[in-house]
Scaffold this motif. Sequence first.
Motif, PDB file in Angstrom:
ATOM      1  N   ASP A  23       0.850  -1.194   0.000  1.00 45.89           N
ATOM      2  CA  ASP A  23       0.000   0.000   0.000  1.00 45.89           C
ATOM      3  C   ASP A  23       0.890   1.249   0.000  1.00 45.89           C
ATOM      4  OD1 ASP A  23       0.552   0.804   2.772  1.00 45.89           O
ATOM      5  OD2 ASP A  23      -0.834  -0.770   3.388  1.00 45.89           O
ATOM      6  N   LEU A  24       0.289   2.382  -0.305  1.00 44.50           N
ATOM      7  CA  LEU A  24       1.057   3.621  -0.420  1.00 44.50           C
ATOM      8  C   LEU A  24       1.654   4.060   0.917  1.00 44.50           C
ATOM      9  CD1 LEU A  24      -1.044   5.735  -2.939  1.00 44.50           C
ATOM     10  CD2 LEU A  24       1.017   4.383  -3.372  1.00 44.50           C
ATOM     11  N   LEU A  25       1.043   3.694   2.022  1.00 43.71           N
ATOM     12  CA  LEU A  25       1.610   4.029   3.321  1.00 43.71           C
ATOM     13  C   LEU A  25       2.947   3.319   3.519  1.00 43.71           C
ATOM     14  CD1 LEU A  25       1.434   5.450   6.042  1.00 43.71           C
ATOM     15  CD2 LEU A  25       0.121   3.490   6.881  1.00 43.71           C
ATOM     16  N   HIS A  26       3.035   2.047   3.142  1.00 42.41           N
ATOM     17  CA  HIS A  26       4.305   1.319   3.265  1.00 42.41           C
ATOM     18  C   HIS A  26       5.340   1.840   2.253  1.00 42.41           C
ATOM     19  CE1 HIS A  26       1.831  -1.502   5.610  1.00 42.41           C
ATOM     20  NE2 HIS A  26       2.955  -1.604   6.294  1.00 42.41           N
ATOM     21  N   LEU A  27       4.886   2.246   1.075  1.00 44.62           N
ATOM     22  CA  LEU A  27       5.813   2.858   0.113  1.00 44.62           C
ATOM     23  C   LEU A  27       6.342   4.172   0.688  1.00 44.62           C
ATOM     24  CD1 LEU A  27       7.222   2.873  -2.615  1.00 44.62           C
ATOM     25  CD2 LEU A  27       5.155   3.937  -3.573  1.00 44.62           C
ATOM     26  N   HIS A  28       5.472   4.951   1.283  1.00 46.82           N
ATOM     27  CA  HIS A  28       5.869   6.198   1.950  1.00 46.82           C
ATOM     28  C   HIS A  28       6.945   5.919   2.996  1.00 46.82           C
ATOM     29  CE1 HIS A  28       5.313   8.528   5.719  1.00 46.82           C
ATOM     30  NE2 HIS A  28       5.368   9.573   4.916  1.00 46.82           N
ATOM     31  N   ASP A  29       6.715   4.921   3.847  1.00 41.93           N
ATOM     32  CA  ASP A  29       7.683   4.573   4.889  1.00 41.93           C
ATOM     33  C   ASP A  29       9.018   4.131   4.296  1.00 41.93           C
ATOM     34  OD1 ASP A  29       5.782   5.193   6.801  1.00 41.93           O
ATOM     35  OD2 ASP A  29       5.242   3.098   7.208  1.00 41.93           O
ATOM     36  N   THR A  30       8.969   3.361   3.218  1.00 37.77           N
ATOM     37  CA  THR A  30      10.194   2.901   2.551  1.00 37.77           C
ATOM     38  C   THR A  30      11.002   4.075   2.024  1.00 37.77           C
ATOM     39  OG1 THR A  30       9.167   0.807   1.925  1.00 37.77           O
ATOM     40  CG2 THR A  30      11.080   1.511   0.633  1.00 37.77           C
ATOM     41  N   ILE A  31      10.337   4.999   1.348  1.00 33.46           N
ATOM     42  CA  ILE A  31      11.014   6.169   0.776  1.00 33.46           C
ATOM     43  C   ILE A  31      11.596   7.041   1.887  1.00 33.46           C
ATOM     44  CG2 ILE A  31      10.673   8.313  -0.517  1.00 33.46           C
ATOM     45  CD1 ILE A  31       8.533   6.738  -2.165  1.00 33.46           C
ATOM     46  N   CYS A  32      10.804   7.320   2.912  1.00 39.25           N
ATOM     47  CA  CYS A  32      11.270   8.166   4.019  1.00 39.25           C
ATOM     48  C   CYS A  32      12.462   7.544   4.735  1.00 39.25           C
ATOM     49  CB  CYS A  32      10.138   8.443   4.995  1.00 39.25           C
ATOM     50  SG  CYS A  32       8.867   9.547   4.336  1.00 39.25           S
ATOM     51  N   ARG A  33      12.400   6.263   4.968  1.00 33.44           N
ATOM     52  CA  ARG A  33      13.502   5.556   5.635  1.00 33.44           C
ATOM     53  C   ARG A  33      14.763   5.612   4.765  1.00 33.44           C
ATOM     54  NH1 ARG A  33      10.613   1.805   7.444  1.00 33.44           N
ATOM     55  NH2 ARG A  33      10.511   0.597   5.539  1.00 33.44           N
ATOM     56  N   ASP A  34      14.623   5.380   3.474  1.00 38.53           N
ATOM     57  CA  ASP A  34      15.767   5.385   2.569  1.00 38.53           C
ATOM     58  C   ASP A  34      16.403   6.769   2.457  1.00 38.53           C
ATOM     59  OD1 ASP A  34      17.589   4.545   0.496  1.00 38.53           O
ATOM     60  OD2 ASP A  34      16.216   5.434  -0.966  1.00 38.53           O
ATOM     61  N   LEU A  35      15.583   7.807   2.404  1.00 39.78           N
ATOM     62  CA  LEU A  35      16.097   9.161   2.177  1.00 39.78           C
ATOM     63  C   LEU A  35      16.325   9.945   3.460  1.00 39.78           C
ATOM     64  CD1 LEU A  35      13.910  10.173  -0.885  1.00 39.78           C
ATOM     65  CD2 LEU A  35      16.244   9.250  -0.869  1.00 39.78           C
ATOM     66  N   GLY A  36      15.961   9.352   4.605  1.00 41.91           N
ATOM     67  CA  GLY A  36      16.133  10.050   5.872  1.00 41.91           C
ATOM     68  C   GLY A  36      15.149  11.192   6.056  1.00 41.91           C
ATOM     69  N   LEU A  37      13.964  11.067   5.486  1.00 39.69           N
ATOM     70  CA  LEU A  37      12.933  12.102   5.615  1.00 39.69           C
ATOM     71  C   LEU A  37      12.123  11.877   6.874  1.00 39.69           C
ATOM     72  CD1 LEU A  37      11.602  12.074   1.937  1.00 39.69           C
ATOM     73  CD2 LEU A  37      13.200  13.716   2.954  1.00 39.69           C
ATOM     74  N   ASP A  38      11.575  12.954   7.407  1.00 37.65           N
ATOM     75  CA  ASP A  38      10.703  12.874   8.579  1.00 37.65           C
ATOM     76  C   ASP A  38       9.410  12.193   8.166  1.00 37.65           C
ATOM     77  OD1 ASP A  38       9.147  13.195  10.829  1.00 37.65           O
ATOM     78  OD2 ASP A  38       9.366  15.374  10.913  1.00 37.65           O
ATOM     79  N   ARG A  39       9.141  11.037   8.754  1.00 42.92           N
ATOM     80  CA  ARG A  39       7.975  10.235   8.372  1.00 42.92           C
ATOM     81  C   ARG A  39       6.672  10.831   8.872  1.00 42.92           C
ATOM     82  NH1 ARG A  39       9.912   4.420  10.081  1.00 42.92           N
ATOM     83  NH2 ARG A  39       7.835   3.838   9.435  1.00 42.92           N
ATOM     84  N   SER A  40       6.743  11.827   9.757  1.00 47.57           N
ATOM     85  CA  SER A  40       5.521  12.416  10.280  1.00 47.57           C
ATOM     86  C   SER A  40       5.118  13.695   9.558  1.00 47.57           C
ATOM     87  CB  SER A  40       5.672  12.699  11.779  1.00 47.57           C
ATOM     88  OG  SER A  40       6.679  13.674  11.990  1.00 47.57           O
ATOM     89  N   ASN A  41       5.925  14.170   8.605  1.00 40.38           N
ATOM     90  CA  ASN A  41       5.572  15.374   7.844  1.00 40.38           C
ATOM     91  C   ASN A  41       4.273  15.166   7.092  1.00 40.38           C
ATOM     92  OD1 ASN A  41       7.665  17.020   8.545  1.00 40.38           O
ATOM     93  ND2 ASN A  41       8.747  16.852   6.609  1.00 40.38           N
ATOM     94  N   PHE A  42       3.560  16.262   6.868  1.00 38.75           N
ATOM     95  CA  PHE A  42       2.400  16.193   5.997  1.00 38.75           C
ATOM     96  C   PHE A  42       2.907  15.956   4.589  1.00 38.75           C
ATOM     97  CE2 PHE A  42       0.590  18.815   9.428  1.00 38.75           C
ATOM     98  CZ  PHE A  42      -0.494  18.007   9.725  1.00 38.75           C
ATOM     99  N   CYS A  43       2.394  14.935   3.967  1.00 41.65           N
ATOM    100  CA  CYS A  43       2.811  14.611   2.617  1.00 41.65           C
ATOM    101  C   CYS A  43       1.674  13.878   1.924  1.00 41.65           C
ATOM    102  CB  CYS A  43       4.091  13.793   2.612  1.00 41.65           C
ATOM    103  SG  CYS A  43       3.952  12.285   3.551  1.00 41.65           S
ATOM    104  N   SER A  44       1.806  13.775   0.621  1.00 44.96           N
ATOM    105  CA  SER A  44       0.766  13.105  -0.162  1.00 44.96           C
ATOM    106  C   SER A  44       1.390  12.438  -1.375  1.00 44.96           C
ATOM    107  CB  SER A  44      -0.272  14.113  -0.666  1.00 44.96           C
ATOM    108  OG  SER A  44      -1.065  14.614   0.372  1.00 44.96           O
ATOM    109  N   PHE A  45       0.739  11.375  -1.825  1.00 44.47           N
ATOM    110  CA  PHE A  45       0.986  10.820  -3.146  1.00 44.47           C
ATOM    111  C   PHE A  45      -0.119  11.329  -4.053  1.00 44.47           C
ATOM    112  CE2 PHE A  45       3.376   7.424  -0.974  1.00 44.47           C
ATOM    113  CZ  PHE A  45       4.457   7.303  -1.827  1.00 44.47           C
ATOM    114  N   PHE A  46       0.209  11.548  -5.288  1.00 48.57           N
ATOM    115  CA  PHE A  46      -0.776  11.867  -6.310  1.00 48.57           C
ATOM    116  C   PHE A  46      -0.559  10.925  -7.474  1.00 48.57           C
ATOM    117  CE2 PHE A  46      -0.297  15.812  -4.031  1.00 48.57           C
ATOM    118  CZ  PHE A  46      -1.558  16.363  -4.009  1.00 48.57           C
ATOM    119  N   THR A  47      -1.623  10.422  -8.054  1.00 51.49           N
ATOM    120  CA  THR A  47      -1.467   9.766  -9.346  1.00 51.49           C
ATOM    121  C   THR A  47      -1.230  10.881 -10.352  1.00 51.49           C
ATOM    122  OG1 THR A  47      -3.858   9.760  -9.702  1.00 51.49           O
ATOM    123  CG2 THR A  47      -2.885   7.758  -8.758  1.00 51.49           C
TER     124      THR A  47
END
Length: 171
Positions: free
Chosen positions: A26-50
């Motif tokens: 799901d997109l939430l797990h993709l979000h976590d993967t990207i944030c973990r890889d790039l060292g981004l704050d996982r709690s920031n307001f963010c969104s995916f868009f198609t």
Amino acid sequence: MIFKLRMLSDESDTFVREYEVAANTDLLHLHDTICRDLGLDRSNFCSFFTANERWNKLQEYTLTDMFDDEESVDAQPMEDVRLDELAAAGVSRLIFVFDLLSGRSLYLTIADFGREAEGVAYPRVLLSEGELAADAADGLLDEEGEDPFGDMMADFADFEGTEDDNYSDDF
């Protein structure tokens, strides 16, 4: 089945990431993967868009369900949609806005798909080149590396606290 995702940034020509993720991610797990890889704050307001072929934003998927009235907003929570569902609907491009305040974004495409390899843990990073700018303010700098908004606000601060500004506060 796994998807190979390629991610680029409009901030750097040298930035590229490739991930392999399970198709049912799901997109939430993709979000976590990207944030973990790039060292981004996982709690920031963010969104995916198609996105369509011109990278215009379409459907929004948010980190949390921030809306009580489902009829007033088309955004859906990230955890409610999987990559294989998007692919089945013809979606092959995603925009990940990881800093909504500055509009910083990453651009993902489904580059390939295949079968899961035995003994391989997913998600995994296949390619990692380049780095993102370290600070959201980096996206606001002009050609000379100056922060025009900060300069403008500094000029505005010169007016604060003066009593002889010849301007009335009354309308």
